[in-house]
Design an enzyme around this catalytic site. Structure first.
Site, PDB file in Angstrom:
ATOM      1  N   ASN A  87      46.322  39.869  32.919  1.00 43.17           N
ATOM      2  CA  ASN A  87      46.275  39.733  31.452  1.00 43.17           C
ATOM      3  C   ASN A  87      47.628  40.068  30.817  1.00 43.17           C
ATOM      4  O   ASN A  87      48.008  39.494  29.803  1.00 43.17           O
ATOM      5  CB  ASN A  87      45.212  40.663  30.866  1.00 43.17           C
ATOM      6  CG  ASN A  87      43.815  40.135  31.060  1.00 43.17           C
ATOM      7  OD1 ASN A  87      43.586  38.934  30.960  1.00 43.17           O
ATOM      8  ND2 ASN A  87      42.883  41.017  31.367  1.00 43.17           N
TER       9      ASN A  87
ATOM     10  N   THR B 277      38.389  42.636  38.928  1.00 42.42           N
ATOM     11  CA  THR B 277      38.149  41.954  37.641  1.00 42.42           C
ATOM     12  C   THR B 277      39.440  41.357  37.083  1.00 42.42           C
ATOM     13  O   THR B 277      39.566  41.133  35.877  1.00 42.42           O
ATOM     14  CB  THR B 277      37.551  42.928  36.603  1.00 42.42           C
ATOM     15  OG1 THR B 277      38.510  43.985  36.359  1.00 42.42           O
ATOM     16  CG2 THR B 277      36.242  43.509  37.084  1.00 42.42           C
TER      17      THR B 277
ATOM     18  N   PHE C 101      40.732  32.106  34.471  1.00 37.56           N
ATOM     19  CA  PHE C 101      42.032  32.795  34.465  1.00 37.56           C
ATOM     20  C   PHE C 101      42.320  33.566  35.756  1.00 37.56           C
ATOM     21  O   PHE C 101      43.406  33.433  36.344  1.00 37.56           O
ATOM     22  CB  PHE C 101      42.099  33.746  33.260  1.00 37.56           C
ATOM     23  CG  PHE C 101      43.395  34.515  33.171  1.00 37.56           C
ATOM     24  CD1 PHE C 101      43.477  35.817  33.632  1.00 37.56           C
ATOM     25  CD2 PHE C 101      44.528  33.924  32.632  1.00 37.56           C
ATOM     26  CE1 PHE C 101      44.669  36.521  33.556  1.00 37.56           C
ATOM     27  CE2 PHE C 101      45.741  34.626  32.552  1.00 37.56           C
ATOM     28  CZ  PHE C 101      45.802  35.928  33.024  1.00 37.56           C
ATOM     29  N   ASN C 102      41.422  34.425  36.211  1.00 40.24           N
ATOM     30  CA  ASN C 102      41.704  35.296  37.365  1.00 40.24           C
ATOM     31  C   ASN C 102      42.031  34.486  38.617  1.00 40.24           C
ATOM     32  O   ASN C 102      42.887  34.867  39.413  1.00 40.24           O
ATOM     33  CB  ASN C 102      40.525  36.228  37.651  1.00 40.24           C
ATOM     34  CG  ASN C 102      40.373  37.313  36.604  1.00 40.24           C
ATOM     35  OD1 ASN C 102      41.333  37.633  35.898  1.00 40.24           O
ATOM     36  ND2 ASN C 102      39.166  37.849  36.470  1.00 40.24           N
TER      37      ASN C 102
ATOM     38  N   HIS D  67      33.504  39.659  29.968  1.00 37.38           N
ATOM     39  CA  HIS D  67      33.399  39.211  31.358  1.00 37.38           C
ATOM     40  C   HIS D  67      33.268  40.365  32.369  1.00 37.38           C
ATOM     41  O   HIS D  67      32.317  40.437  33.128  1.00 37.38           O
ATOM     42  CB  HIS D  67      34.650  38.391  31.742  1.00 37.38           C
ATOM     43  CG  HIS D  67      34.999  37.313  30.783  1.00 37.38           C
ATOM     44  ND1 HIS D  67      34.351  36.090  30.749  1.00 37.38           N
ATOM     45  CD2 HIS D  67      35.937  37.272  29.797  1.00 37.38           C
ATOM     46  CE1 HIS D  67      34.895  35.331  29.804  1.00 37.38           C
ATOM     47  NE2 HIS D  67      35.849  36.024  29.203  1.00 37.38           N
ATOM     48  N   ASP D  68      34.240  41.250  32.387  1.00 40.29           N
ATOM     49  CA  ASP D  68      34.402  42.157  33.524  1.00 40.29           C
ATOM     50  C   ASP D  68      33.269  43.151  33.756  1.00 40.29           C
ATOM     51  O   ASP D  68      32.897  43.388  34.923  1.00 40.29           O
ATOM     52  CB  ASP D  68      35.749  42.889  33.399  1.00 40.29           C
ATOM     53  CG  ASP D  68      36.914  41.906  33.482  1.00 40.29           C
ATOM     54  OD1 ASP D  68      37.976  42.188  32.922  1.00 40.29           O
ATOM     55  OD2 ASP D  68      36.737  40.827  34.102  1.00 40.29           O
TER      56      ASP D  68
ATOM     57  N   ASP E 151      38.296  44.431  30.836  1.00 41.48           N
ATOM     58  CA  ASP E 151      38.487  45.377  31.948  1.00 41.48           C
ATOM     59  C   ASP E 151      38.230  46.805  31.464  1.00 41.48           C
ATOM     60  O   ASP E 151      37.640  47.622  32.165  1.00 41.48           O
ATOM     61  CB  ASP E 151      39.913  45.297  32.480  1.00 41.48           C
ATOM     62  CG  ASP E 151      40.295  43.914  32.933  1.00 41.48           C
ATOM     63  OD1 ASP E 151      40.634  43.080  32.070  1.00 41.48           O
ATOM     64  OD2 ASP E 151      40.240  43.654  34.148  1.00 41.48           O
TER      65      ASP E 151
ATOM     66  N   ASP F  38      42.931  44.363  35.471  1.00 46.32           N
ATOM     67  CA  ASP F  38      44.152  44.047  34.717  1.00 46.32           C
ATOM     68  C   ASP F  38      43.901  44.299  33.222  1.00 46.32           C
ATOM     69  O   ASP F  38      43.939  43.383  32.407  1.00 46.32           O
ATOM     70  CB  ASP F  38      44.605  42.599  34.957  1.00 46.32           C
ATOM     71  CG  ASP F  38      43.550  41.569  34.545  1.00 46.32           C
ATOM     72  OD1 ASP F  38      43.942  40.406  34.269  1.00 46.32           O
ATOM     73  OD2 ASP F  38      42.346  41.915  34.461  1.00 46.32           O
TER      74      ASP F  38
HETATM   75  O1  RIB Z   1      38.647  34.733  32.593  1.00 43.81           O
HETATM   76  C1  RIB Z   1      38.303  36.025  32.207  1.00 43.81           C
HETATM   77  C2  RIB Z   1      38.972  37.036  33.095  1.00 43.81           C
HETATM   78  O2  RIB Z   1      40.386  36.916  32.983  1.00 43.81           O
HETATM   79  C3  RIB Z   1      38.659  38.478  32.681  1.00 43.81           C
HETATM   80  O3  RIB Z   1      38.727  39.289  33.817  1.00 43.81           O
HETATM   81  C4  RIB Z   1      39.785  38.812  31.749  1.00 43.81           C
HETATM   82  O4  RIB Z   1      40.030  40.216  31.681  1.00 43.81           O
HETATM   83  C5  RIB Z   1      40.931  38.115  32.424  1.00 43.81           C
HETATM   84  O5  RIB Z   1      41.406  38.958  33.455  1.00 43.81           O
HETATM   85 CA    CA Z   2      40.236  41.201  33.799  1.00 39.87          CA
END
Ligand code: RIB
Ligand code: CA
Length: 315
Positions: free
Chosen positions: A38, A123, A164-165, A238-239, A14, A9
């Site tokens: 996102n 991701t 979040f994801n 993160h990703d 990403d 996303d």
């Molecule tokens: O919490 C971080 C994740 O949520 C990452 O993948 C960021 O891109 C969002 O998608």
């Molecule tokens: Ca992401």
């Protein structure tokens, strides 16, 4: 080479995951699929095409997927990624088109026609992956494994309990975590070790290519929003951590655990309840705990360098 489908996303991190996958000789990026998260699906899909255009990624299928979670209303993260979902750099018109197939159909088609050698790397929210499992359960056996960025066992970032994801689509995550395939959860406990510090950004900037400039601009925007919203001096990227695990499993230590997704909690919806003791249930995930930070950033910087000079990429 390891074949992957990157379900994402974009999103600043990403975008870094796309660069890491494309620039790593160990990875064959078979497809990029996009999902709402996102930002809205139209924006995450445009952003995937933009990154592919700048990085010269022409031989990878790009397909758009689900534009909202399975049940819940979509929640986006403009406070981190901006209105476009990839604020910071300016982009020309993308020259990479979307495949006409829906991402869920493309994921199913690629996995079912494969010989079992494709790794799924989500991701973003797990909506596309869950829909694919429901439409064609046989992909559970056909996928080599699934290595996802999401969840955490000690913290949340969207609520105190949820990352979040997972928070965006807990029902999808519950389907994915109970499917029974080999699953690695690369959560915040791990990704908060992957900080894009000034020293890291200087290493990337010193490469002096259009792609390295894109990466630095993305990270500088990401740093400001993360500083404003989460108090980080340097943003956790993160990703690409999930991609790095596929490139070199030794880049992070993982521990077997039982992970359950909370879908009903008034305050804990989207929590990845992680049990390392075996009391709650049998192992269904490897959970990433410790990152080899130097190795991770070497992989990231080397990949960006290779893209900047396509001639050096492995065939
Ligand atoms: O919490 C971080 C994740 O949520 C990452 O993948 C960021 O891109 C969002 O998608
Ligand atoms: Ca992401």
């Amino acid at each position: 080479m390891k074949k992957i489908i990157l379900d994402c996303d974009p999103g600043h991190d990403d975008a870094m995951a796309i660069l890491l996958a494309h620039g790593s000789p160990e990875i064959e990026l078979v497809a990029i699929t996009t999902v709402a998260g996102n930002q809205t699906l139209d924006k995450t899909s445009l952003n995937a095409r933009r990154v592919c255009t700048v990085a010269g990624i022409r031989d990878v299928l790009v397909a758009a997927g689900c534009d909202r979670p399975l049940i819940r209303e979509l929640k986006t993260a403009a406070y981190i990624h901006g209105e476009s979902g990839l604020d910071g750099p300016s982009f020309g018109e993308p020259t990479v088109a979307l495949d006409p197939r829906h991402a869920v159909d493309l994921i199913i088609e690629l996995l079912m026609q494969s010989n079992g050698d494709i790794t799924l790397v989500p991701t973003g929210p797990l909506t596309n992956i869950a829909m694919a499992v429901r439409k064609e359960p046989r992909i559970i056996q056909k996928a080599r494994e699934i290595v996802l960025m999401g969840g955490a066992y000690t913290r949340g970032n969207t609520t105190p309990a949820a990352e979040f994801n997972i928070y965006v689509d807990p029902e999808a995550a519950a389907i994915v975590f109970t499917a029974g395939w080999p699953l690695t959860m690369v959560g915040l406990d791990l990704t908060h070790q992957a900080l894009a510090t000034p020293a890291v950004l200087q290493r990337i900037a010193a490469l002096g290519t259009p792609v390295s400039r894109l990466a630095v601009q993305l990270m500088e925007f990401f740093r400001e929003t993360y500083r404003r919203n989460s108090g980080f001096d340097s943003p956790p990227v993160h990703d690409p951590c999930a991609v790095a695990r596929v490139i070199d499993p030794k880049v992070m230590h993982c521990v077997d655990a039982f992970v359950a997704i909370e879908t009903h909690g008034e305050f804990t919806s989207g929590m990845t309840v992680t049990d390392f003791s075996g009391r709650l249930g049998p192992t269904n995930a490897q959970v990433a705990t410790k990152l080899d930070v130097a190795r991770f950033w070497d992989l990231m910087v080397d990949a960006i360098e290779r893209i900047g000079a396509p001639a050096v990429r492995a065939s």
